[in-house]
Design a protein around this motif. Sequence first.
Motif, mmCIF file in Angstrom:
data_model
loop_
_atom_site.group_PDB
_atom_site.id
_atom_site.type_symbol
_atom_site.label_atom_id
_atom_site.label_comp_id
_atom_site.label_asym_id
_atom_site.label_seq_id
_atom_site.Cartn_x
_atom_site.Cartn_y
_atom_site.Cartn_z
ATOM 1 N N ILE A 40 94.928 24.280 61.948
ATOM 2 C CA ILE A 40 95.752 23.318 61.199
ATOM 3 C C ILE A 40 96.844 22.764 62.115
ATOM 4 O O ILE A 40 97.603 23.523 62.716
ATOM 5 C CB ILE A 40 96.388 23.982 59.965
ATOM 6 N N ASP A 42 100.061 19.870 62.566
ATOM 7 C CA ASP A 42 100.919 18.741 62.197
ATOM 8 C C ASP A 42 101.946 18.594 63.302
ATOM 9 O O ASP A 42 102.123 19.480 64.131
ATOM 10 C CB ASP A 42 101.545 18.898 60.798
ATOM 11 N N HIS A 111 97.389 17.989 59.037
ATOM 12 C CA HIS A 111 98.375 17.852 57.964
ATOM 13 C C HIS A 111 99.315 16.720 58.361
ATOM 14 O O HIS A 111 100.129 16.864 59.282
ATOM 15 C CB HIS A 111 99.139 19.175 57.793
ATOM 16 N N LYS A 112 99.189 15.600 57.687
ATOM 17 C CA LYS A 112 100.008 14.433 58.026
ATOM 18 C C LYS A 112 101.388 14.591 57.370
ATOM 19 O O LYS A 112 101.641 14.084 56.282
ATOM 20 C CB LYS A 112 99.303 13.147 57.603
ATOM 21 N N ALA A 113 102.238 15.307 58.074
ATOM 22 C CA ALA A 113 103.596 15.580 57.590
ATOM 23 C C ALA A 113 104.551 14.516 58.128
ATOM 24 O O ALA A 113 104.517 14.195 59.318
ATOM 25 C CB ALA A 113 104.043 16.967 58.040
ATOM 26 N N VAL A 162 94.768 16.212 55.370
ATOM 27 C CA VAL A 162 95.498 16.443 54.122
ATOM 28 C C VAL A 162 96.867 15.781 54.234
ATOM 29 O O VAL A 162 97.485 15.793 55.302
ATOM 30 C CB VAL A 162 95.660 17.944 53.801
ATOM 31 N N GLU A 163 97.299 15.193 53.145
ATOM 32 C CA GLU A 163 98.628 14.569 53.093
ATOM 33 C C GLU A 163 99.183 14.737 51.690
ATOM 34 O O GLU A 163 98.512 14.403 50.712
ATOM 35 C CB GLU A 163 98.562 13.095 53.477
ATOM 36 N N TYR A 189 105.003 22.212 49.015
ATOM 37 C CA TYR A 189 104.169 23.270 49.592
ATOM 38 C C TYR A 189 103.077 23.724 48.635
ATOM 39 O O TYR A 189 101.991 24.138 49.073
ATOM 40 C CB TYR A 189 105.055 24.436 50.020
ATOM 41 N N LEU A 192 100.443 21.077 49.091
ATOM 42 C CA LEU A 192 99.827 21.254 50.406
ATOM 43 C C LEU A 192 98.833 22.408 50.387
ATOM 44 O O LEU A 192 97.708 22.278 50.889
ATOM 45 C CB LEU A 192 100.910 21.508 51.462
ATOM 46 N N LYS A 195 95.660 21.430 48.580
ATOM 47 C CA LYS A 195 94.799 20.512 49.336
ATOM 48 C C LYS A 195 94.131 21.217 50.516
ATOM 49 O O LYS A 195 92.978 20.935 50.849
ATOM 50 C CB LYS A 195 95.618 19.312 49.807
ATOM 51 N N LEU A 196 94.849 22.147 51.129
ATOM 52 C CA LEU A 196 94.245 22.924 52.211
ATOM 53 C C LEU A 196 93.102 23.780 51.674
ATOM 54 O O LEU A 196 92.031 23.869 52.285
ATOM 55 C CB LEU A 196 95.294 23.810 52.882
#
Length: 202
Positions: A40, A42, A111-113, A162-163, A189, A192, A195-196
Amino acid sequence: MDDEKLNVEDKGEFERRMLSFDIKKTSKDILIDQDVDYLILDFIDERFPLLKVGEAILTKSNYLVSTRFWNELDKSDVIEISRDEEASFELWSNSFLNLLSSLEDKKIILHKAFWADKFKNHDEDTILSFDEDRLDIVKRNNKFLSRLYDFVEKTCENLSIVEVDKDKRWSDFAHKWGVDYFHFGKEYYIELSEKLEAVIRR
């Protein structure tokens, strides 16, 4: 390299270890050696200037500049590279491609943080926008992050994304790690993690 020079009073082991990884360039080997189903990524911490120290590149983190290692470093041999400079993106993208070539068939979740442009006022239980000066900082950093994420999407084949919904992307002033643009509320969170889990169960 004397690791004692990386210790900072009242700071945690995690930050010291991350700095040691940066100086010794061991993160890549650690990632390659991990027997994991997914990696993962980001880039929310890609916000500090870079430093060219001789032939090496370091991150000018707040932790680094608090160390004895930094205080004793000959600054005449140090060149600072702002994140706004094109050289910063070139260094990052070349390094990412180098890492990617070593990951072989590892599955990657991106993870598009992004930085939050609003915050929660817990006293009134309301979500409020930052002022214009802070919004300018957020926009500048999110523009840079978008460029990194776009690059990864174009270059990674074995990639899931995931976003978290933007409505849940607010700064939590009661966060246990303190106030910052990327210390979110628990709602962020929770989404998140959901979605993860959805990606992993596919």
